[in-house]
Scaffold this motif. Structure first.
Motif, PDB file in Angstrom:
ATOM      1  N   PRO A 213       0.831  -1.210   0.000  1.00  0.00           N
ATOM      2  CA  PRO A 213       0.000   0.000   0.000  1.00  0.00           C
ATOM      3  C   PRO A 213       0.865   1.261   0.000  1.00  0.00           C
ATOM      4  O   PRO A 213       1.995   1.243   0.505  1.00  0.00           O
ATOM      5  CB  PRO A 213      -0.790  -0.119   1.301  1.00  0.00           C
ATOM      6  N   THR A 214       0.347   2.343  -0.591  1.00  0.00           N
ATOM      7  CA  THR A 214       1.129   3.572  -0.681  1.00  0.00           C
ATOM      8  C   THR A 214       1.046   4.398   0.585  1.00  0.00           C
ATOM      9  O   THR A 214       1.736   5.397   0.721  1.00  0.00           O
ATOM     10  CB  THR A 214       0.635   4.444  -1.849  1.00  0.00           C
TER      11      THR A 214
ATOM     12  N   ASP B  47       4.193   6.186  -4.188  1.00  0.00           N
ATOM     13  CA  ASP B  47       4.368   5.499  -5.474  1.00  0.00           C
ATOM     14  C   ASP B  47       5.442   6.211  -6.295  1.00  0.00           C
ATOM     15  O   ASP B  47       5.269   7.360  -6.707  1.00  0.00           O
ATOM     16  CB  ASP B  47       3.036   5.486  -6.224  1.00  0.00           C
TER      17      ASP B  47
ATOM     18  N   ALA C  44       6.247   5.739  -9.270  1.00  0.00           N
ATOM     19  CA  ALA C  44       5.834   5.969 -10.666  1.00  0.00           C
ATOM     20  C   ALA C  44       5.384   7.414 -10.894  1.00  0.00           C
ATOM     21  O   ALA C  44       5.507   7.941 -12.000  1.00  0.00           O
ATOM     22  CB  ALA C  44       4.712   5.014 -11.051  1.00  0.00           C
TER      23      ALA C  44
ATOM     24  N   TRP D 180       4.077  10.379 -18.496  1.00  0.00           N
ATOM     25  CA  TRP D 180       2.941   9.497 -18.762  1.00  0.00           C
ATOM     26  C   TRP D 180       1.595  10.090 -18.381  1.00  0.00           C
ATOM     27  O   TRP D 180       0.536   9.536 -18.741  1.00  0.00           O
ATOM     28  CB  TRP D 180       3.110   8.150 -18.064  1.00  0.00           C
TER      29      TRP D 180
ATOM     30  N   GLN E 207      -1.256  11.698 -19.072  1.00  0.00           N
ATOM     31  CA  GLN E 207      -1.907  12.241 -20.264  1.00  0.00           C
ATOM     32  C   GLN E 207      -3.312  11.683 -20.412  1.00  0.00           C
ATOM     33  O   GLN E 207      -3.623  10.598 -19.966  1.00  0.00           O
ATOM     34  CB  GLN E 207      -1.072  11.917 -21.514  1.00  0.00           C
ATOM     35  N   LEU E 208      -4.143  12.476 -21.068  1.00  0.00           N
ATOM     36  CA  LEU E 208      -5.509  12.055 -21.329  1.00  0.00           C
ATOM     37  C   LEU E 208      -5.523  11.067 -22.488  1.00  0.00           C
ATOM     38  O   LEU E 208      -4.704  11.149 -23.390  1.00  0.00           O
ATOM     39  CB  LEU E 208      -6.370  13.261 -21.722  1.00  0.00           C
ATOM     40  N   GLU E 209      -6.480  10.155 -22.454  1.00  0.00           N
ATOM     41  CA  GLU E 209      -6.674   9.286 -23.602  1.00  0.00           C
ATOM     42  C   GLU E 209      -7.052  10.140 -24.812  1.00  0.00           C
ATOM     43  O   GLU E 209      -7.929  11.004 -24.730  1.00  0.00           O
ATOM     44  CB  GLU E 209      -7.789   8.274 -23.308  1.00  0.00           C
TER      45      GLU E 209
ATOM     46  N   GLU F 106      -4.506   6.454 -22.452  1.00  0.00           N
ATOM     47  CA  GLU F 106      -4.543   7.215 -21.202  1.00  0.00           C
ATOM     48  C   GLU F 106      -3.347   6.820 -20.345  1.00  0.00           C
ATOM     49  O   GLU F 106      -3.065   5.621 -20.169  1.00  0.00           O
ATOM     50  CB  GLU F 106      -5.845   6.911 -20.459  1.00  0.00           C
ATOM     51  N   HIS F 107      -2.626   7.807 -19.866  1.00  0.00           N
ATOM     52  CA  HIS F 107      -1.471   7.564 -18.995  1.00  0.00           C
ATOM     53  C   HIS F 107      -0.503   6.525 -19.566  1.00  0.00           C
ATOM     54  O   HIS F 107       0.068   5.722 -18.834  1.00  0.00           O
ATOM     55  CB  HIS F 107      -1.928   7.155 -17.589  1.00  0.00           C
ATOM     56  N   LYS F 108      -0.375   6.543 -20.882  1.00  0.00           N
ATOM     57  CA  LYS F 108       0.522   5.606 -21.574  1.00  0.00           C
ATOM     58  C   LYS F 108       0.312   4.159 -21.124  1.00  0.00           C
ATOM     59  O   LYS F 108       1.257   3.377 -21.062  1.00  0.00           O
ATOM     60  CB  LYS F 108       1.987   6.018 -21.402  1.00  0.00           C
TER      61      LYS F 108
ATOM     62  N   LEU G 110      -0.598   3.044 -18.173  1.00  0.00           N
ATOM     63  CA  LEU G 110      -0.517   2.790 -16.731  1.00  0.00           C
ATOM     64  C   LEU G 110      -1.919   2.880 -16.114  1.00  0.00           C
ATOM     65  O   LEU G 110      -2.718   3.717 -16.505  1.00  0.00           O
ATOM     66  CB  LEU G 110       0.393   3.812 -16.040  1.00  0.00           C
TER      67      LEU G 110
ATOM     68  N   ASN H 298      -3.554   0.602  -9.444  1.00  0.00           N
ATOM     69  CA  ASN H 298      -4.045  -0.660  -8.875  1.00  0.00           C
ATOM     70  C   ASN H 298      -4.730  -0.428  -7.517  1.00  0.00           C
ATOM     71  O   ASN H 298      -4.799   0.715  -7.051  1.00  0.00           O
ATOM     72  CB  ASN H 298      -2.930  -1.722  -8.812  1.00  0.00           C
TER      73      ASN H 298
ATOM     74  N   HIS I  63      -3.854  -0.900  -4.645  1.00  0.00           N
ATOM     75  CA  HIS I  63      -2.997  -0.349  -3.595  1.00  0.00           C
ATOM     76  C   HIS I  63      -2.684   1.120  -3.842  1.00  0.00           C
ATOM     77  O   HIS I  63      -1.903   1.718  -3.113  1.00  0.00           O
ATOM     78  CB  HIS I  63      -1.681  -1.124  -3.518  1.00  0.00           C
ATOM     79  N   GLY I  64      -3.242   1.664  -4.927  1.00  0.00           N
ATOM     80  CA  GLY I  64      -2.980   3.069  -5.228  1.00  0.00           C
ATOM     81  C   GLY I  64      -1.696   3.282  -6.011  1.00  0.00           C
ATOM     82  O   GLY I  64      -1.199   4.404  -6.091  1.00  0.00           O
ATOM     83  N   ARG I  65      -1.160   2.191  -6.585  1.00  0.00           N
ATOM     84  CA  ARG I  65       0.091   2.327  -7.346  1.00  0.00           C
ATOM     85  C   ARG I  65      -0.171   2.291  -8.847  1.00  0.00           C
ATOM     86  O   ARG I  65      -0.984   1.507  -9.321  1.00  0.00           O
ATOM     87  CB  ARG I  65       1.059   1.188  -7.000  1.00  0.00           C
ATOM     88  N   TRP I  66       0.573   3.130  -9.567  1.00  0.00           N
ATOM     89  CA  TRP I  66       0.441   3.184 -11.020  1.00  0.00           C
ATOM     90  C   TRP I  66       1.323   2.112 -11.633  1.00  0.00           C
ATOM     91  O   TRP I  66       2.547   2.149 -11.517  1.00  0.00           O
ATOM     92  CB  TRP I  66       0.831   4.565 -11.532  1.00  0.00           C
ATOM     93  N   VAL I  67       0.682   1.133 -12.250  1.00  0.00           N
ATOM     94  CA  VAL I  67       1.425   0.007 -12.808  1.00  0.00           C
ATOM     95  C   VAL I  67       0.952  -0.291 -14.229  1.00  0.00           C
ATOM     96  O   VAL I  67      -0.140   0.112 -14.637  1.00  0.00           O
ATOM     97  CB  VAL I  67       1.226  -1.274 -11.964  1.00  0.00           C
ATOM     98  N   LYS I  68       1.816  -0.966 -14.952  1.00  0.00           N
ATOM     99  CA  LYS I  68       1.434  -1.435 -16.274  1.00  0.00           C
ATOM    100  C   LYS I  68       0.624  -2.710 -16.056  1.00  0.00           C
ATOM    101  O   LYS I  68       1.117  -3.654 -15.457  1.00  0.00           O
ATOM    102  CB  LYS I  68       2.696  -1.713 -17.085  1.00  0.00           C
TER     103      LYS I  68
END
Lengths: 525, 525
Positions: free
Chosen positions: A88-89, A442, A444, A463, A465-467, B467-469, B471, B474, B476-481
């Motif tokens: 968790p963050t 995070d 990222a 990263w 950015q809007l879709e 959107e967001h390339k 990402l 998740n 847990h609040g983390r930006w992941v691929k």
């Protein structure tokens, strides 16, 4: 201590060679090509990097780059990132009410900075996220008629950005304009018909809710000021001219004061200045909560130019609301005024915590040469009314301390980025130790608008950015810019009405509360 | 006729001046700054524009830019775009079954090109959209372990891209590799562990469904080949070497043939070559539908490098499946082979319709000098086995014809972009008339990956983005691929199994059908 080097676009030789092989016809341009290849950043980034280079050439500025060697490297990034992804963050929040005054700077953060107290760290990040919200919600789209506004209305801002967890509610948006020729701080639409030709959304006022108020020991009014993403454009244009503020010797930078104080009857959003807007709201809130017998504090935050505005705001608030505990938490802020300005702030009890990334150039501006360092010559030079001076306590963080961040090259935008600041604060333990291993924010987020993370982390650069840049496919199969929800279109009339209504509700509920109390005391229940 | 000019980075003087004013320190770089400011394009775009410039310098190539003056301008863009936004992008489809052979090129499109027959126009756009799908679904993300693959499995490709309306189903994906050193045609992941180090997704085979088959008068097998977005990188690296194909004098470009024919037992996806993969599938489909007594056609399409591969594919298909009506619809394709190659294609009855944007440089490659224009000197030079030759009919469209497109500057990427091609075909009426006013295709698509639309249309440049390339946040609040859906991960085993299964089902359903027919004939119902 980190080495001091003159270091500009740094390219590993292998990359330059491979780029040259790919472009046989332009081998003479190989240096430039390789840089492009290596830092595939935005237009702005290239521009600002170039500008920063020119600037440092001109000023013989020694720009620090992070040390290359002493950064720990993980042997298995895959395992590392997978583990991180399921952490968790956030950790449970502590009740900090008993120590709120120290955390708010009453003792100039003595004993809380080295090592950095975890309660203070969390608060710094909280205010930093408010400042970050002013970027994340800002409409930068120059093809939009709402360019320069906030994309969401104040009631949903924190929800959309995932900041409701902080326990604050936005009570007012602030708009600013400037009479002073300070090009490029104002974001402007290309279009003829726009929501405003003169004003930009410049920040907001928010108030802690009851739960957060209990946790932090007082009703906190927070003000967040927006800065500029590519600050080179404005600091280049600064007039480098100090202008009097107040009745004494205090002077502040002309351009910053211009943004804070400008207004015009001809505009829609700045019939009153940013200064008047924010002071009216803060005063209203302070009076309202004080009248309820609550303890109230004011915390002003901002990044870059926003940090400068925060200081001007604090100065004015301290003048007009004596006795109110006021602190400023700024990130990557430039110098704002002279020694007398600093002294007056100190006398009025304004507490300032300046977070500074060692490698960031902006906090060195303006006054690269003419700054507080000259004080030791005061006997020779006399009182230095014309010298820019930083105020308050400094928390210095170092790009070199984080194993997540790239260690090579000069990255003007990355070093100054607010998300880089927040990442480094989150990992900061004390002056000696590098990044704490239990930091949870995070990583990222750092790459949202820059390219600072090591490649092994696999986070794309820029990263956020809007879709499809906000285009959506309508039911006829055409890609169009959707019409903005009416509630998200800035409207001074509606905002004034909403304010009046809110005041009404507050007065009523206050009346009900008082009646209930009276009834209770009379034993009517 | 459009003027022929040597025209490189063209900047209006006013823009250069304004850029210079914003960057006082770098006035000496004003030319470069202004270009950046004016064409805020991607890294690739800058690179390709520069490369194109160098190239044209070197070759004294006269690059055409669209005429500036004769384009109609709308007086009220707002009203115009609003009206457009509520116009459907498609009109009802005509039944073209009775004329399908002419539309497929049996008479070399005589009488259908000037004016362009609406039925043919629609078919060209249909195949162009198949070619466009190979870009839109391609994973360009070099931080992804699936870089170079298709983001979606074949069963959902058309659904995701909104192409199901065309009435085709994808039956097979094609992968390619190359033994020949032709850098930069292959998209590669930065990562160590990837789905494939050698192969790229290179296109697909699709078949018309029953409804579309009825409309177009035959079962159509369509093959779409992917090209390269920034073709300068490969055409620069072309060996400019012709290599024999077939048993006669036909020769084709070494590099193209390398991609079409390469295979290696060490790879996962190219144990068989692109050629073997596509021919196996096409042969299977032709046999299957012919065995059902259906009329079958093969239509091969591709843009840029993909157009070259389409021609090689057509040559091979004509050799191995005599009597099958084969046509190629290519967009911005370079020359592929010599006169003998062209002659053999003609003799075998392969019909080629080459769509060419007048301002696009790529169709002039390779063989800028040594091309079919030399034929008139054949008496002097003898048989020109070493000269590159275009084949088939040409449909030439002009950037200058469209009121939606920018008329100034040399835009290498924009002129070559497949979406620019499709836009111009959609608006094409005949050689004399400019853009037809009732064209319905969404103009916004043009700017998906370039910057060609006039600013009044308010369509951002290069807007086709995730959107967001890619990402996502998740729990847990983390930006992941996000992990790719297993069904979307290319798997040769699963694909082989699916094929075997499909074959089984087809055989069974065929058997059921035959039994039913037999039963019917026997009067058993």
């Amino acid at each position: 201590m980190a080495m001091l080097t003159m270091m500009y676009a740094h390219i590993p030789a292998t990359q330059a060679a491979s780029a040259a092989a790919r472009f046989p016809l332009i081998r003479s341009q190989q240096h430039q090509e390789a840089v492009l290849d290596h830092h595939p950043q935005t237009k702005t980034s290239n521009r600002t990097n170039r500008l920063a280079e020119s600037l440092s050439h001109l000023l013989h500025l020694h720009i620090e780059t992070p040390p290359k060697t002493d950064s720990p490297r993980f042997s298995n990034w895959n395992m590392f990132t997978e583990e991180k992804h399921s952490t968790p963050t956030t950790s449970p929040k502590e009740i900090i009410s008993e120590k709120w005054r120290q955390i708010h700077g009453s003792k100039d953060w003595e004993g809380l900075m080295d090592p950095l107290h975890p309660w203070l760290r969390r608060e710094i990040v909280k205010y930093g996220e408010f400042a970050q919200a002013t970027y994340d919600a800002f409409d930068f789209d120059s093809f939009s008629e709402f360019c320069g506004s906030c994309r969401y209305n104040k009631n949903k801002l924190f929800d959309v950005l995932g900041l409701s967890k902080n326990g604050y509610a936005v009570s007012k948006y602030i708009y600013a304009m400037s009479h002073i020729d300070m090009p490029n701080w104002l974001e402007r639409s290309h279009l003829v018909e726009t929501w405003s030709k003169d004003s930009n959304w410049m920040g907001f006022v928010a108030v802690s809710d009851d739960e957060e108020t209990r946790r932090i020991g007082r009703r906190d009014i927070a003000v967040a000021w927006r800065g500029t993403v590519a600050p080179s454009e404005w600091y280049e244009d600064l007039q480098r001219k100090l202008e009097p503020i107040g009745d004494l010797d205090a002077k502040v930078e002309h351009g910053f004061l211009g943004i804070y104080k400008s207004k015009s009857e001809k505009t829609r959003y700045n019939k009153s200045s940013a200064s008047e807007q924010v002071m009216k709201e803060v005063t209203r809130l302070v009076e309202f909560y004080k009248s309820k017998g609550e303890e109230v504090s004011l915390t002003i935050t901002g990044h870059s130019l926003g940090g400068a505005l925060a200081l001007l705001n604090a100065y004015e608030a301290a003048k007009s609301i004596p006795g109110l505990p006021i602190s400023v938490i700024s990130f990557g802020a430039p110098r704002v005024g002279n020694n007398a300005f600093r002294d007056e702030l100190n006398q009025m009890g304004v507490k300032t915590l300046r977070v500074v990334v060692k490698q960031d150039v902006v906090p060195k501006m303006p006054g690269l040469v003419l700054n507080e360092g000259l004080q030791k010559f005061e006997e020779i030079t006399g009182t230095l009314e014309w010298v820019y001076t930083h105020v308050g306590a400094e928390l210095k963080v170092d790009v070199g301390s984080s194993p997540y961040l790239k260690k090579h090259g000069f990255n003007f935008l990355g070093f100054h980025s607010l998300e880089t600041y927040l990442h480094l604060v989150d990992g900061y333990l004390n002056k000696e130790t590098s990044f704490r291993s239990n930091a949870r924010r995070d990583f990222a987020l750092v790459n949202k608008a820059c390219d600072m993370l090591v490649e092994d982390l696999r986070i794309p650069h820029c990263w956020y950015q809007l879709e499809h840049k906000g285009l959506v496919c309508n039911h006829h199969g055409r890609w169009v810019k959707p019409i903005r929800e009416p509630e998200d279109i800035p409207s001074p009339t509606r905002e004034a009405e909403a304010e009046a209504h809110a005041l009404q509700v507050e007065i009523q509920s206050d009346y009900v509360l008082q009646s209930l109390c009276t009834a209770n005391m009379k034993g009517e229940f």
